[in-house]
Design an enzyme around this catalytic site. Sequence first.
Site, PDB file in Angstrom:
ATOM      1  N   PRO A  90       6.758  59.879  18.319  1.00 31.94           N
ATOM      2  CA  PRO A  90       5.389  60.423  18.765  1.00 31.94           C
ATOM      3  C   PRO A  90       4.675  59.678  19.864  1.00 31.94           C
ATOM      4  O   PRO A  90       3.655  60.198  20.532  1.00 31.94           O
ATOM      5  CB  PRO A  90       4.716  60.797  17.615  1.00 31.94           C
ATOM      6  N   LYS A  95       5.305  64.200  22.987  1.00 22.86           N
ATOM      7  CA  LYS A  95       6.106  65.095  23.834  1.00 22.86           C
ATOM      8  C   LYS A  95       6.776  66.364  22.761  1.00 22.86           C
ATOM      9  O   LYS A  95       7.101  67.194  23.217  1.00 22.86           O
ATOM     10  CB  LYS A  95       7.260  64.330  24.449  1.00 22.86           C
ATOM     11  N   TYR A 118       3.486  61.720  31.080  1.00 22.98           N
ATOM     12  CA  TYR A 118       2.591  61.900  29.970  1.00 22.98           C
ATOM     13  C   TYR A 118       1.999  63.152  30.247  1.00 22.98           C
ATOM     14  O   TYR A 118       1.975  64.116  29.340  1.00 22.98           O
ATOM     15  CB  TYR A 118       1.704  60.553  30.005  1.00 22.98           C
TER      16      TYR A 118
HETATM   17  P1  RFL Z   1       8.038  72.773  13.310  1.00 21.89           P
HETATM   18  O1  RFL Z   1       6.383  72.572  13.641  1.00 21.89           O
HETATM   19  O2  RFL Z   1       8.437  71.698  12.494  1.00 21.89           O
HETATM   20  O3  RFL Z   1       7.857  74.304  12.515  1.00 21.89           O
HETATM   21  C1  RFL Z   1       8.994  74.406  11.881  1.00 21.89           C
HETATM   22  C2  RFL Z   1       8.762  75.632  10.965  1.00 21.89           C
HETATM   23  O4  RFL Z   1       9.768  75.919  10.360  1.00 21.89           O
HETATM   24  C3  RFL Z   1       9.811  76.093   8.964  1.00 21.89           C
HETATM   25  N1  RFL Z   1      10.841  76.124   8.152  1.00 21.89           N
HETATM   26  C4  RFL Z   1      11.515  77.226   7.801  1.00 21.89           C
HETATM   27  N2  RFL Z   1      11.060  78.475   7.713  1.00 21.89           N
HETATM   28  C5  RFL Z   1      12.071  79.469   7.286  1.00 21.89           C
HETATM   29  N3  RFL Z   1      13.268  78.960   6.224  1.00 21.89           N
HETATM   30  C6  RFL Z   1      13.603  77.690   6.537  1.00 21.89           C
HETATM   31  N4  RFL Z   1      14.645  77.365   5.773  1.00 21.89           N
HETATM   32  C7  RFL Z   1      12.544  76.684   6.924  1.00 21.89           C
HETATM   33  N5  RFL Z   1      12.666  75.543   7.160  1.00 21.89           N
HETATM   34  C8  RFL Z   1      11.637  75.080   8.005  1.00 21.89           C
HETATM   35  C9  RFL Z   1       8.573  75.206   8.421  1.00 21.89           C
HETATM   36  O5  RFL Z   1       8.049  75.347   7.537  1.00 21.89           O
HETATM   37  C10 RFL Z   1       7.949  75.028   9.976  1.00 21.89           C
HETATM   38  O6  RFL Z   1       6.531  76.025   9.728  1.00 21.89           O
HETATM   39  O7  RFL Z   1       8.872  72.861  14.403  1.00 21.89           O
HETATM   40  P2  RFL Z   1       8.511  73.295  15.976  1.00 21.89           P
HETATM   41  O8  RFL Z   1       7.899  74.493  16.056  1.00 21.89           O
HETATM   42  O9  RFL Z   1       9.962  72.852  16.732  1.00 21.89           O
HETATM   43  O10 RFL Z   1       7.327  72.202  16.774  1.00 21.89           O
HETATM   44  C11 RFL Z   1       7.603  70.831  17.057  1.00 21.89           C
HETATM   45  C12 RFL Z   1       6.290  70.082  16.875  1.00 21.89           C
HETATM   46  O11 RFL Z   1       5.873  70.475  15.611  1.00 21.89           O
HETATM   47  C13 RFL Z   1       6.480  68.638  16.805  1.00 21.89           C
HETATM   48  O12 RFL Z   1       7.426  68.301  17.896  1.00 21.89           O
HETATM   49  C14 RFL Z   1       5.150  67.889  17.226  1.00 21.89           C
HETATM   50  O13 RFL Z   1       4.440  68.011  16.144  1.00 21.89           O
HETATM   51  C15 RFL Z   1       5.343  66.375  17.427  1.00 21.89           C
HETATM   52  N6  RFL Z   1       4.453  65.531  17.687  1.00 21.89           N
HETATM   53  C16 RFL Z   1       3.633  65.666  18.719  1.00 21.89           C
HETATM   54  N7  RFL Z   1       4.216  66.457  19.918  1.00 21.89           N
HETATM   55  C17 RFL Z   1       3.431  66.591  20.965  1.00 21.89           C
HETATM   56  O14 RFL Z   1       3.734  67.279  21.915  1.00 21.89           O
HETATM   57  N8  RFL Z   1       2.087  66.021  21.259  1.00 21.89           N
HETATM   58  C18 RFL Z   1       1.613  65.131  20.076  1.00 21.89           C
HETATM   59  O15 RFL Z   1       0.519  64.604  20.283  1.00 21.89           O
HETATM   60  C19 RFL Z   1       2.339  64.863  19.115  1.00 21.89           C
HETATM   61  N9  RFL Z   1       1.946  64.043  18.156  1.00 21.89           N
HETATM   62  C20 RFL Z   1       3.726  64.806  16.570  1.00 21.89           C
HETATM   63  C21 RFL Z   1       2.584  64.119  16.796  1.00 21.89           C
HETATM   64  C22 RFL Z   1       4.347  64.958  15.354  1.00 21.89           C
HETATM   65  C23 RFL Z   1       4.027  63.712  14.431  1.00 21.89           C
HETATM   66  N10 RFL Z   1       4.395  64.016  13.060  1.00 21.89           N
HETATM   67  C24 RFL Z   1       3.798  64.274  11.804  1.00 21.89           C
HETATM   68  C25 RFL Z   1       5.997  64.298  13.333  1.00 21.89           C
HETATM   69  C26 RFL Z   1       1.863  63.205  15.988  1.00 21.89           C
HETATM   70  C27 RFL Z   1       2.852  63.226  14.633  1.00 21.89           C
HETATM   71  C28 RFL Z   1       2.237  62.210  13.757  1.00 21.89           C
HETATM   72  C1  PHB Z   2      -2.528  62.927  18.155  1.00 18.05           C
HETATM   73  O1  PHB Z   2      -2.264  63.174  17.082  1.00 18.05           O
HETATM   74  O2  PHB Z   2      -3.670  62.926  18.581  1.00 18.05           O
HETATM   75  C2  PHB Z   2      -1.626  62.051  19.065  1.00 18.05           C
HETATM   76  C3  PHB Z   2      -0.519  61.829  18.612  1.00 18.05           C
HETATM   77  C4  PHB Z   2       0.632  61.239  19.489  1.00 18.05           C
HETATM   78  C5  PHB Z   2       0.232  60.659  20.590  1.00 18.05           C
HETATM   79  C6  PHB Z   2      -1.111  61.127  20.987  1.00 18.05           C
HETATM   80  C7  PHB Z   2      -2.021  61.363  20.401  1.00 18.05           C
HETATM   81  O3  PHB Z   2       0.976  60.090  21.229  1.00 18.05           O
END
Ligand code: RFL
Ligand code: PHB
Length: 394
Positions: free
Chosen positions: A294, A298, A386
Amino acid sequence: MTDTRVGIVGAGPAGLLLSYLLHLQGIDAVVLEARSRSYVEQRVRAGVCEQPTVDLLREIGVGARMDAEGMPHHGLSLRFDGADHRINLTELAGRCITVYGQQEIVKDLIAAHEEKDLPIEFEVSDVALHDLDGETPRITYTDAAGNAQELRCGAIAGCDGFHGISRSSIPDGELTVYERHYPFAWLGILARTPPSHEELIYTHHERGFALHSMRSPEITRLYLQVDPNDPLEDWPDDRVWSELQQRLATRDGFSLREGPVLEKSITPMRSFVVEPMQYGRLFLAGDAAHIVPPTGAKGMNLAVADVRHLAHALKLLLRDGDPAPAAAYSETCLSRVWRAEHFSWFMTSMLHTDPDSDDFGRRLQLAQLRYTATSRAAATSLAENYAGLPFEGR
Ligand code: RFL
Ligand code: PHB
């Protein structure tokens, strides 16, 4: 048995946005989601939306709340050697980022579906994909009421995240996996306290990486590099705050505001890509196909870029009978995916404290940080990645 043009597995940002884009192009879709509506609307994840993501959400008419409540940021700080080094995104790249929670985008997209009566089925189970190499692939599942269902489609979009079933429905030997694991994880908290700084702060410290972010003028989001084997119980709130205070301290007395912790979780960090992102009439998008650590913010933005291409390719395949863009889907997406993989790896390697590194490695990191902070060319490279490279093609 029900017919739809596109069966979409997963109601995260990828699945919901794809469904809405298809609707705007006159293509029917059904979204199947394993979790409840309130679960997906509350899941705290991304916060940074790059400019092309913001522009797309606005263009398709789901950006009103983002425009009202999102926080445009024209710069960010790299904090090391006890001082801030600001990267001016707008001046260097001509675009900026907007801090707006992923779950707010999810809420906005679900509301847009509701308004137009577009189908999302929550709390489905036993989702299985069939006949992927034919022209009418099928999805079988159990609906929320416990009834067995079957959906016959023209194409299936696997938008079910890293742990979903879509990727693993592709026969063995068809995909090549590229991956890298990191010897650290992020502990994230959401705290009820105003942000301590108006922009994001990415901190490199000998005790480990720390990140100051936010969700609103009242809510701060903070992350700490921790050992991936640490159980959450090892990190009571007072230890989290003490560590954040030490890592975020500056020579000129930065003061970090503390407050009640509303959410706390640990996320492992990995880089992961499968190639190709498609098999027959199954197309993978978002985290189902690739994961980035993260640090570059992206992941969600890549999911948005994937489904933008996919919606266009599926329209041509299913409505106009042109299979070429669908056949090229994976190749089209992968150049942006690998750029983001590189940027996320670069930010991660530059900013974290690697327990397996040595003094030489640590000197290299500092040399890279100082160069990025002082060279306009290096800072511009960081800024344009970024804030988000333009979507190429359509
Ligand atoms: P998701 O959001 O994981 O959604 C997938 C959905 O599929 C469901 N699912 C099912 N549904 C039906 N049948 C099944 N068998 C299934 N299995 C799963 C799930 O319940 C879910 O609702 O994937 P998607 O849509 O590809 O989106 C990707 C994003 O969620 C992910 O890349 C971001 O959260 C990553 N990320 C960040 N991305 C950014 O662009 N900017 C950020 O600032 C950023 N910060 C982060 C992040 C991810 C983090 N974590 C927790 C991994 C910060 C963190 C801490
Ligand atoms: C956020 O959750 O606010 C977040 C996550 C990853 C980043 C920046 C911000 O790189």
